[in-house]
Design an enzyme around this catalytic site. Structure first.
Site, PDB file in Angstrom:
ATOM      1  N   ASP A   1       0.820  -1.210   0.000  1.00 43.38           N
ATOM      2  CA  ASP A   1       0.000   0.000   0.000  1.00 43.38           C
ATOM      3  C   ASP A   1       0.859   1.268   0.000  1.00 43.38           C
ATOM      4  OD1 ASP A   1      -2.359   1.407  -0.045  1.00 43.38           O
ATOM      5  OD2 ASP A   1      -2.699   1.296   2.122  1.00 43.38           O
TER       6      ASP A   1
ATOM      7  N   HIS B   1       2.290   3.373  -9.189  1.00 42.14           N
ATOM      8  CA  HIS B   1       2.163   1.920  -9.357  1.00 42.14           C
ATOM      9  C   HIS B   1       3.382   1.358 -10.094  1.00 42.14           C
ATOM     10  CE1 HIS B   1      -1.759   2.192  -7.662  1.00 42.14           C
ATOM     11  NE2 HIS B   1      -2.306   2.813  -8.685  1.00 42.14           N
TER      12      HIS B   1
ATOM     13  N   LEU C   1      10.941 -20.662  -4.793  1.00 41.11           N
ATOM     14  CA  LEU C   1      10.062 -19.769  -4.026  1.00 41.11           C
ATOM     15  C   LEU C   1       8.717 -19.780  -4.728  1.00 41.11           C
ATOM     16  CD1 LEU C   1       9.339 -17.212  -2.191  1.00 41.11           C
ATOM     17  CD2 LEU C   1      10.343 -15.823  -4.000  1.00 41.11           C
TER      18      LEU C   1
END
Ligand code: IPE
Ligand code: IPE
Ligand code: MG
Length: 241
Positions: free
Chosen positions: A25, A42, A136
């Site tokens: 955020d 973004h 991962l």
């Protein structure tokens, strides 16, 4: 010369969180601070995504879940929503080679219905290509809501005809989007907001939570190491003594 993250003396490799979830955020506020458009915030956030994926892999954290777009984010302007999905496709095309080379497996959490076709195609390609990778696992939450996930799980159990007295927490957890990863150890939300905004409601029941003030585009490997060190200093009790 940069040291390997594994040399960070504060981190005990034996006590790593097995599953880190991040609510990314603060992109909009970062853009505002820098006199830029929200979309540029973004874009800057995408660089932090790359950094945390690299860090998790370097440290051998096995699972990372990232909140990229919530079921509530459709309330934003069409311009911003379109820009976010354009960015997603751009990110996939730019990073997929490197992710695959680094043996990283990409998974999806969310509702496929409602996603732009291009996003569906790109995500499916990425998931299929990396499905056997082992180093991962990155779960990306897109068109994701914790309540939607719980409702979807309930629907699938009802469809299977599970009898009420046969339903257990274990069985319910098996019906979630990514049943293998149903516990979150460490939840991080950047930007200083202290709320979960509908993220992984089932899975965070005993997660350790941290709310660093840093805005997502400023979040670095160093911040992730800080969070892990803090996590390791806590005593998890799970209701016991
Ligand atoms: C997080 O940054 C990214 C998404 C929700 C897609 P925001 O866009 O929420 O940034 P702020 O909260 O406005 O600063
Ligand atoms: C949560 O952030 C969703 C994502 C990070 C994808 P928001 O910025 O949408 O959450 P609220 O509106 O501040 O609760
Ligand atoms: Mg926000």
């Amino acid at each position: 010369m940069m040291h390997s993250l594994k040399d960070d003396k504060r981190i005990d490799p034996e006590k790593l969180p097995r599953h880190i979830a991040i609510i990314m955020d603060g992109n909009g506020r970062w853009a505002k601070q820098h006199g830029k458009a929200r979309v540029q915030g973004h874009e800057a956030g995408a660089r932090s995504v790359r950094a945390v994926i690299e860090a998790c892999r370097e440290l051998s954290v096995p699972v990372l879940s990232l909140y990229a777009f919530s079921t509530e984010n459709w309330r934003r302007s069409a311009g911003e929503v379109n820009a976010l999905f354009r960015l997603l496709s751009k990110y996939i095309h730019k990073e997929i080679g490197e992710l695959h080379k680094n043996d990283i497996r990409v998974r999806f959490m969310g509702r496929w219905e409602g996603l732009p076709k291009r996003a569906v195609d790109d995500l499916r390609y990425c998931i299929e290509l990396t499905k056997d990778n082992q180093s991962l696992t990155v779960n990306v939450a897109i068109n994701y809501g914790g309540r939607a996930e719980i409702v979807d799980a309930a629907r699938s159990l009802i469809k299977k005809g599970v009898a009420p007295d046969k339903l257990t927490e274990e069985l319910f957890a098996q019906a979630l989007y990514q049943p293998e990863f149903s516990e979150v150890d460490l939840l991080i939300r950047t930007s200083g907001e202290v709320r979960v905004s509908n993220f992984m409601l089932w899975q965070i029941s005993y997660a350790e939570m941290q709310f660093p003030e840093v805005l997502w585009p400023d979040f670095s490997k160093e911040h992730l190491c800080d969070a892990i060190a803090e996590y390791q200093s806590r005593k998890r009790r799970f209701g016991g003594r």
